[in-house]
Design a protein around this motif. Sequence first.
Motif, PDB file in Angstrom:
ATOM      1  N   LEU A  12      -2.443   6.149 -10.459  1.00 22.98           N
ATOM      2  CA  LEU A  12      -2.585   4.818  -9.862  1.00 22.98           C
ATOM      3  C   LEU A  12      -2.405   3.738 -10.928  1.00 22.98           C
ATOM      4  CD1 LEU A  12      -5.726   5.619  -7.694  1.00 22.98           C
ATOM      5  CD2 LEU A  12      -3.370   5.419  -6.888  1.00 22.98           C
ATOM      6  N   PRO A  13      -2.113   2.494 -10.538  1.00 24.65           N
ATOM      7  CA  PRO A  13      -1.990   1.413 -11.525  1.00 24.65           C
ATOM      8  C   PRO A  13      -3.256   1.301 -12.362  1.00 24.65           C
ATOM      9  CG  PRO A  13      -1.180   0.690  -9.386  1.00 24.65           C
ATOM     10  CD  PRO A  13      -1.823   2.025  -9.163  1.00 24.65           C
ATOM     11  N   SER A  14      -3.092   1.273 -13.694  1.00 22.09           N
ATOM     12  CA  SER A  14      -4.265   1.278 -14.567  1.00 22.09           C
ATOM     13  C   SER A  14      -4.226   0.196 -15.637  1.00 22.09           C
ATOM     14  CB  SER A  14      -4.392   2.646 -15.261  1.00 22.09           C
ATOM     15  OG  SER A  14      -3.267   2.894 -16.091  1.00 22.09           O
ATOM     16  N   TYR A  63      -4.790  -5.195 -14.464  1.00 20.98           N
ATOM     17  CA  TYR A  63      -5.493  -5.621 -13.246  1.00 20.98           C
ATOM     18  C   TYR A  63      -6.772  -6.386 -13.541  1.00 20.98           C
ATOM     19  CZ  TYR A  63      -8.800  -1.680 -13.791  1.00 20.98           C
ATOM     20  OH  TYR A  63      -9.755  -0.795 -14.255  1.00 20.98           O
ATOM     21  N   CYS A  77     -12.313  -7.918 -10.772  1.00 18.61           N
ATOM     22  CA  CYS A  77     -12.110  -6.570 -11.299  1.00 18.61           C
ATOM     23  C   CYS A  77     -13.443  -5.866 -11.532  1.00 18.61           C
ATOM     24  CB  CYS A  77     -11.296  -6.608 -12.585  1.00 18.61           C
ATOM     25  SG  CYS A  77     -12.071  -7.507 -13.942  1.00 18.61           S
ATOM     26  N   LEU A  88      -3.228  -2.167  -6.490  1.00 15.41           N
ATOM     27  CA  LEU A  88      -4.018  -1.021  -6.951  1.00 15.41           C
ATOM     28  C   LEU A  88      -4.849  -0.460  -5.801  1.00 15.41           C
ATOM     29  CD1 LEU A  88      -6.191  -1.058 -10.219  1.00 15.41           C
ATOM     30  CD2 LEU A  88      -6.758   0.286  -8.212  1.00 15.41           C
ATOM     31  N   TRP A  89      -5.551  -1.345  -5.088  1.00 19.22           N
ATOM     32  CA  TRP A  89      -6.417  -0.857  -4.017  1.00 19.22           C
ATOM     33  C   TRP A  89      -5.613  -0.223  -2.894  1.00 19.22           C
ATOM     34  CZ3 TRP A  89     -11.262   0.409  -3.838  1.00 19.22           C
ATOM     35  CH2 TRP A  89     -11.775   0.810  -2.610  1.00 19.22           C
ATOM     36  N   ARG A 136      -4.483  -6.253  -8.354  1.00 19.09           N
ATOM     37  CA  ARG A 136      -5.631  -5.545  -7.779  1.00 19.09           C
ATOM     38  C   ARG A 136      -5.378  -5.178  -6.315  1.00 19.09           C
ATOM     39  NH1 ARG A 136      -8.395  -9.059 -11.388  1.00 19.09           N
ATOM     40  NH2 ARG A 136      -8.672 -10.711  -9.836  1.00 19.09           N
ATOM     41  N   LEU A 193      -8.020   5.974 -13.192  1.00 15.15           N
ATOM     42  CA  LEU A 193      -6.882   5.508 -12.396  1.00 15.15           C
ATOM     43  C   LEU A 193      -5.572   6.076 -12.925  1.00 15.15           C
ATOM     44  CD1 LEU A 193      -7.957   1.777 -11.932  1.00 15.15           C
ATOM     45  CD2 LEU A 193      -7.952   3.556 -10.171  1.00 15.15           C
TER      46      LEU A 193
END
Length: 248
Positions: free
Chosen positions: A152-154, A157, A194, A169-170, A166, A147
């Motif tokens: 992307l947010p890593s 989450y 998660c 993120l998605w 989350r 991610l």
Amino acid sequence: MRALGVDLASQPPKTSCAVLEWHHDRVTIAELHSECDDEFIVELAEKCTVVGIDAPFGWPVGFRELITDDEEPRPEPEEWTREFRDSLRFRKTDFAVRMRLGRWPLSVSTDLIGVPALRCRGLLRRLGVKNRAGDGRVYETYPAFALKLWGLPSRGYKGTGKRDIRVELWDALAKRAPWLRVEPDQLERMHAKCDDLDAVVAALVAAAARRGAVEPLDAEAKQFGAHEGWIVTPKPDALAALAPPWGG
């Protein structure tokens, strides 16, 4: 092409599996399972082209040598530096990930992640894996690392009370991979857990490895990874490379 992602915990109740299936114009989450035991994982793997497992595939070579040495303790006390201890705690792949991620993965020799690693070792044997650096079909994955590489947010989450993160993120992942189709109940599960989300990301990473959209291993990575395991490093544009049509 079918890619299996496994978010492996020490016990089945926290273990999730996702199977992604490539079609002419889309990729679907063909299966999304929670509470997966070893027998079920092996059965899924037999029906898939490639497998990505989120768990360490081995232990640091130096750590293995130290605990199997029956002679006097070594090295000398004055040589027990922080650097030496780190070489016992972390694998070569962990050092490589830290350089890119900015933080250490969990230590397989000194953290609780060692328990899933023990379970993973049994799975690798059942799957016939001999080269833990990636044998062309089964790969070690680290979803948070992937991610991060994809922009992307890593962080933050995982765990309870993190649903909003989350969701964010998605949404970001869906914009990068509009070809990935998700049913409403599947989306709700990934927002809620998660484990399910990580299983889907692990499957994407495994597919990237199959596609060749990952960083190649140098000589050191091949040498140490064959015994310690090696975390797949997807290329930043790997998601674009996975867009259908692609038979894999």
